[in-house]
Design an enzyme around this catalytic site. Structure first.
Site, PDB file in Angstrom:
ATOM      1  N   ASP A  92      42.330  35.679  40.560  1.00 49.27           N
ATOM      2  CA  ASP A  92      41.759  37.026  40.567  1.00 49.27           C
ATOM      3  C   ASP A  92      42.859  38.091  40.591  1.00 49.27           C
ATOM      4  O   ASP A  92      44.001  37.824  40.943  1.00 49.27           O
ATOM      5  CB  ASP A  92      40.864  37.220  41.796  1.00 49.27           C
ATOM      6  CG  ASP A  92      39.467  36.647  41.613  1.00 49.27           C
ATOM      7  OD1 ASP A  92      39.206  36.023  40.567  1.00 49.27           O
ATOM      8  OD2 ASP A  92      38.626  36.835  42.511  1.00 49.27           O
ATOM      9  N   ASP A  93      42.465  39.320  40.260  1.00 50.29           N
ATOM     10  CA  ASP A  93      43.316  40.518  40.358  1.00 50.29           C
ATOM     11  C   ASP A  93      44.470  40.525  39.362  1.00 50.29           C
ATOM     12  O   ASP A  93      45.496  41.160  39.587  1.00 50.29           O
ATOM     13  CB  ASP A  93      43.886  40.695  41.781  1.00 50.29           C
ATOM     14  CG  ASP A  93      42.793  40.763  42.842  1.00 50.29           C
ATOM     15  OD1 ASP A  93      41.637  41.067  42.488  1.00 50.29           O
ATOM     16  OD2 ASP A  93      43.100  40.518  44.022  1.00 50.29           O
ATOM     17  N   HIS A 133      35.158  42.551  41.597  1.00 44.30           N
ATOM     18  CA  HIS A 133      36.211  42.717  42.602  1.00 44.30           C
ATOM     19  C   HIS A 133      35.550  42.984  43.954  1.00 44.30           C
ATOM     20  O   HIS A 133      34.655  43.824  44.069  1.00 44.30           O
ATOM     21  CB  HIS A 133      37.089  43.903  42.189  1.00 44.30           C
ATOM     22  CG  HIS A 133      38.294  44.135  43.031  1.00 44.30           C
ATOM     23  ND1 HIS A 133      39.175  43.134  43.382  1.00 44.30           N
ATOM     24  CD2 HIS A 133      38.789  45.277  43.591  1.00 44.30           C
ATOM     25  CE1 HIS A 133      40.156  43.645  44.106  1.00 44.30           C
ATOM     26  NE2 HIS A 133      39.948  44.943  44.257  1.00 44.30           N
TER      27      HIS A 133
END
Length: 317
Positions: free
Chosen positions: A14-15, A135
């Site tokens: 993620d991110d 998110h």
């Protein structure tokens, strides 16, 4: 020991796009065979770098829809919007939940921003996201879940994440304040299942990632989570009504799909990084490096092979 099953494991970083150091760590994991899929923050400060890296190394990539950290990408919402606080940024992980509960978020603006993020993703990568999640799990929040599902259906995005982790209540090592948040995410996710199903959206059989985040990630915790969740899933499948295709349980090798959510990387160093406000404590934490090192641990990668765990991406489902 795991039951007779082939496990197709999506390890999502993620991110992606948050900062160059996070990007570097995620790519290292991908090249080591430790991450198989990434989720891109299109409002991240290093998104251009991330997209170039994904293209160079053929990294399967989806969209990490962001309504909680930093700045919107929709120009019409940058000046004045229910999505923004008085400083002109998104309300934050807990702030968006508070504002939503108070009835102050306009769903028309949520949809505007989600569409703008999908459009920007398509412009940057040249294709529709292979999957789309949220998110800080914003995509399963009340009201937002309906808008999120509409956008996925409109763009033909078939896969998402539903963060319901089978073993979570038994994970006594999780800090109580984090457990409260995680259980809230699970409750929201359970209420989201019907909405996503009604829009024809799919997700892996099993989700793991809350019990193995940050300092709680270890080789043994990842393997425990995979084994326990797979055993529970197969037991429930065996006890349910038989499918239309006859099979012999003794001979059949089932296929189970799992997503392992991860946040590896080299910790952000201020002021570089973030989504408009600089990097947060989460991204600056030593725990990002701990995840990177754990995921790349040869012992873990060896266990995948011996347990018939095959890494794949959402586009392979």
């Amino acid at each position: 020991m795991m039951p007779k099953a082939t496990v197709k494991l999506i390890v999502t970083g993620d991110d992606f796009g948050y900062c160059p150091r996070r990007n570097q760590g995620i790519v290292e994991c991908f090249l080591a065979g430790a991450v198989s899929n990434v989720s891109l923050l299109v409002n991240g400060s290093a998104v251009s770098d991330a997209v170039q890296l994904a293209r160079r190394y053929h990294i399967p990539i989806g969209l990490h829809a962001n309504l909680s950290e930093g700045s919107p990408v929709c120009l019409a919402l940058k000046e004045e919007s229910s999505l923004l606080n008085k400083e002109g940024f998104f309300h934050g992980k807990m702030g968006i939940r508070t504002v939503l509960a108070e009835g102050l978020l306009k769903m028309s603006e949520v949809k505007q921003e989600l569409i703008a993020q999908v459009e920007l993703f398509c412009k940057l990568t040249g294709h529709v996201p292979h999957h789309m999640d949220g998110h800080q799990h914003v995509h399963v929040l009340p009201e937002i879940r309906h808008v999120f599902a509409q956008v996925l259906k409109e763009y033909g995005i078939r896969h998402t994440r539903v963060p319901i982790e089978p073993d979570l209540p038994r994970c006594s090592w999780i800090d109580p304040h984090l457990m409260d948040f995680y259980l809230g995410v699970e409750k929201d996710s359970l209420n989201t299942v019907e909405v996503f199903m009604a829009h024809g959206i799919r997700w892996p059989d099993i989700y793991i990632g809350l019990s193995t985040m940050g300092k709680n990630m270890s080789v043994s915790n990842i393997l425990r989570a995979i084994d326990n969740a797979t055993t529970d899933f197969l037991a429930k499948a065996d006890s349910s009504i038989p499918s239309s295709s006859p099979s012999c349980p003794d001979q059949e090798i089932r296929t189970v799909t799992i997503e392992l959510m991860t946040h590896p990387g080299y910790p952000s160093v201020p002021p570089v990084g973030g989504c408009g406000e600089g990097p947060d404590d989460f991204s600056q934490s030593w725990e990002r490096l701990h995840e990177l090192e754990t995921l790349k641990n040869p012992e873990l990668l060896s266990h995948y092979k011996t347990r018939n765990v095959q890494l794949c991406a959402f586009k392979d489902l």
